[in-house]
Design a protein around this motif. Sequence first.
Motif, PDB file in Angstrom:
ATOM      1  N   SER A 161      36.608  74.740  73.270  1.00 36.51           N
ATOM      2  CA  SER A 161      37.414  75.113  72.114  1.00 36.51           C
ATOM      3  C   SER A 161      38.500  74.079  71.876  1.00 36.51           C
ATOM      4  O   SER A 161      38.845  73.271  72.758  1.00 36.51           O
ATOM      5  CB  SER A 161      38.048  76.493  72.345  1.00 36.51           C
ATOM      6  N   ASP A 162      39.068  74.123  70.674  1.00 32.14           N
ATOM      7  CA  ASP A 162      40.144  73.185  70.378  1.00 32.14           C
ATOM      8  C   ASP A 162      41.380  73.562  71.172  1.00 32.14           C
ATOM      9  O   ASP A 162      41.504  74.661  71.682  1.00 32.14           O
ATOM     10  CB  ASP A 162      40.463  73.186  68.878  1.00 32.14           C
ATOM     11  N   SER A 163      42.296  72.638  71.222  1.00 34.12           N
ATOM     12  CA  SER A 163      43.470  72.837  72.051  1.00 34.12           C
ATOM     13  C   SER A 163      44.419  73.885  71.509  1.00 34.12           C
ATOM     14  O   SER A 163      45.333  74.317  72.193  1.00 34.12           O
ATOM     15  CB  SER A 163      44.238  71.505  72.206  1.00 34.12           C
ATOM     16  N   GLU A 164      44.209  74.281  70.243  1.00 37.82           N
ATOM     17  CA  GLU A 164      45.100  75.262  69.654  1.00 37.82           C
ATOM     18  C   GLU A 164      44.876  76.663  70.216  1.00 37.82           C
ATOM     19  O   GLU A 164      45.796  77.450  70.318  1.00 37.82           O
ATOM     20  CB  GLU A 164      44.911  75.278  68.123  1.00 37.82           C
ATOM     21  N   GLY A 165      43.648  77.005  70.539  1.00 42.24           N
ATOM     22  CA  GLY A 165      43.346  78.343  71.050  1.00 42.24           C
ATOM     23  C   GLY A 165      42.086  78.344  71.904  1.00 42.24           C
ATOM     24  O   GLY A 165      41.133  77.598  71.619  1.00 42.24           O
TER      25      GLY A 165
ATOM     26  N   ASP B 226      47.718  81.770  71.813  1.00 45.94           N
ATOM     27  CA  ASP B 226      46.742  80.678  71.873  1.00 45.94           C
ATOM     28  C   ASP B 226      45.712  80.891  72.987  1.00 45.94           C
ATOM     29  O   ASP B 226      44.975  79.979  73.343  1.00 45.94           O
ATOM     30  CB  ASP B 226      47.453  79.333  72.073  1.00 45.94           C
TER      31      ASP B 226
ATOM     32  N   HIS C 256      49.397  83.924  75.917  1.00 47.10           N
ATOM     33  CA  HIS C 256      49.895  82.558  75.759  1.00 47.10           C
ATOM     34  C   HIS C 256      49.588  81.745  77.010  1.00 47.10           C
ATOM     35  O   HIS C 256      49.853  82.191  78.129  1.00 47.10           O
ATOM     36  CB  HIS C 256      51.410  82.561  75.508  1.00 47.10           C
ATOM     37  N   LYS C 257      49.076  80.530  76.756  1.00 44.22           N
ATOM     38  CA  LYS C 257      48.708  79.682  77.888  1.00 44.22           C
ATOM     39  C   LYS C 257      49.919  79.243  78.698  1.00 44.22           C
ATOM     40  O   LYS C 257      49.849  79.122  79.923  1.00 44.22           O
ATOM     41  CB  LYS C 257      47.951  78.449  77.378  1.00 44.22           C
TER      42      LYS C 257
END
Length: 595
Positions: A75-79, A42, A55-56
């Motif tokens: 960006s969206d929280s997914e990536g 992500d 990975h965050k």
Amino acid sequence: MPVLDQRTRYQRTMKFMRLGTRPDTFYTEQATRTLISDVPSDLAVQVNDITYFLHKFSLLPKCGLLQRLCCNSSSDSEGVSLELHDIPGGEDAFELCAKYCYGISINISAFNFVPAFCAAKFLQMSESVEKGNLGGKLEAFFDSCILEGWKDSIVTLQATSKLPEWAENLGVVRKCIDSIIEKVLTPPPQVRWSFTYTRPGYAKKQHHSVPKDWWTEDVSDLDIDLFRCIIMALRATYLLLPQLIGEALHVYACRWLPGIMKPRTSSSSGSQTEESKAKNRKILETIVTMIPADKGAVSVGFLLRLLQISDHFGVSHVTKTELIRRASLQFDEATVNDLPCASASSMELVLAVLESYLKLWKRMSPNPADNSHFLRSIVHVGKLIDSYLQVVARDDNLPVSKFVALAEALPDIARLQHDDLYQAINIYLKAHAELGKADKKRLCRILDCEKLSAEARAHAVKNELLPLRTVVQLLYFEQEKKSSPSHQHHHHQLHNNHAATSSHSNSTATYKVLKSPHELSGSEAKHRPRSSNIVAEGNKDRLALEFERKMIVRGGEVEEVGSDMGRGFCRLGLDPRKIMRRARSDSDYANKKGR
């Protein structure tokens, strides 16, 4: 000294720190790097031409910069996609920090500490973000291990050259220099760490003590700017002898400057690229600026070798002038092996150093005859130049003008005798058989017959390579010497013996070498031309010429012979070679009787 890979020479004695325990699962796929994981990536981080899929949850808790960038990302929280092109150390340093975040095993040593430390600072991996973070561990390793080690400090300092601004701002450069200076100033008996010392014969000695210059080879691994920082810092302490500083400069030059150990040829110098020439020029010019002002800090041979290769690198006029000045201060310490190899350009360098030396010598010794030190100095230089002339005389391409210019540059007081100069001239004549009559006369004009030993004069009068005028001058000097009051009685016996053994006493016309003014009888003196008075007055410049023009006596009267001796002898029905052989044999006979 053979140049070995720095890592190979140092790795056995250097310390390292291992962090993490997990195996390395990073792999490359086209222009991306990721790791084997069941969790989808992500976080995409692009560093130069490589994109990392990470990975965050692994990186953000330890990297304050990534926390802030992800929070500010649209960006969206997914990536999240980020670009970190300006991270110090590039992709290698970033991956090292990323592996630490994943707990993957990494090794930190002096070779990779600088990029890792700078990258950790850039990513804000500090104690304030997470306790026991990478930044704090690296700093502790630096203070407790790297700075305590000798070679660790050298390698780390060299690594700062790739990230000079970051390393300077983080204090790495200053701390490394201070550590190195402290160790160099440690008394040799207290040195307990490993160092590189490859001087010939040192490794064979048993129970040897630590040499005073133990540090010079390791320091020579640094690039010229960092090396200069070390040397200038050492000089500022005033705790090291100038000779030790000079030795460090010598070791560094031998390590980095091509041609310093052996003469370079024009072909080898021409093969250098402009980039390598510029690098070598900077090294040479920087070394010259660091030479201590103390006389003898470096050898005159080292200065002359630097001067010789300076033309190959196109050094500045200021640097070349300084080298000439420094070499001239110690020119009376030089040997023939110290002087540049035989070539026209090399002779110009030697002449430049000699002229600089003579200016200094004349200023320091207005009356050298009253000062034995200055007299010994100039006599040594005279012997040095004559010995050097014997070496360069063998060069087929050496013009007479270069040879004569160097020979004539010496003042008369520098040569107590001319035997060495005569030998150099003889070697030159043998190596240049095609030399014309005018050049031979020009070459031999620098000889002083009065300063030749009896052995040298005996050899010279037989030397068919010498011009006739020089031989005549030598023969006349022999007669003048024998006619002096201390030799009158002895000369009278030699003359009678020679007359008794002469095979030409009953010939219709007697030919002989003209006597000196002291030996002429009344009738002979009456018929002697007025111009011959020049000889009697000792005019050295015209003595040989006048004697050559009036050399033959026929029936007790002088007959004028033209300047071309060959035509004059032939007109009288004589072979000029036989006349000269007869004159030389007379001289040999006189010398043997004189002994």
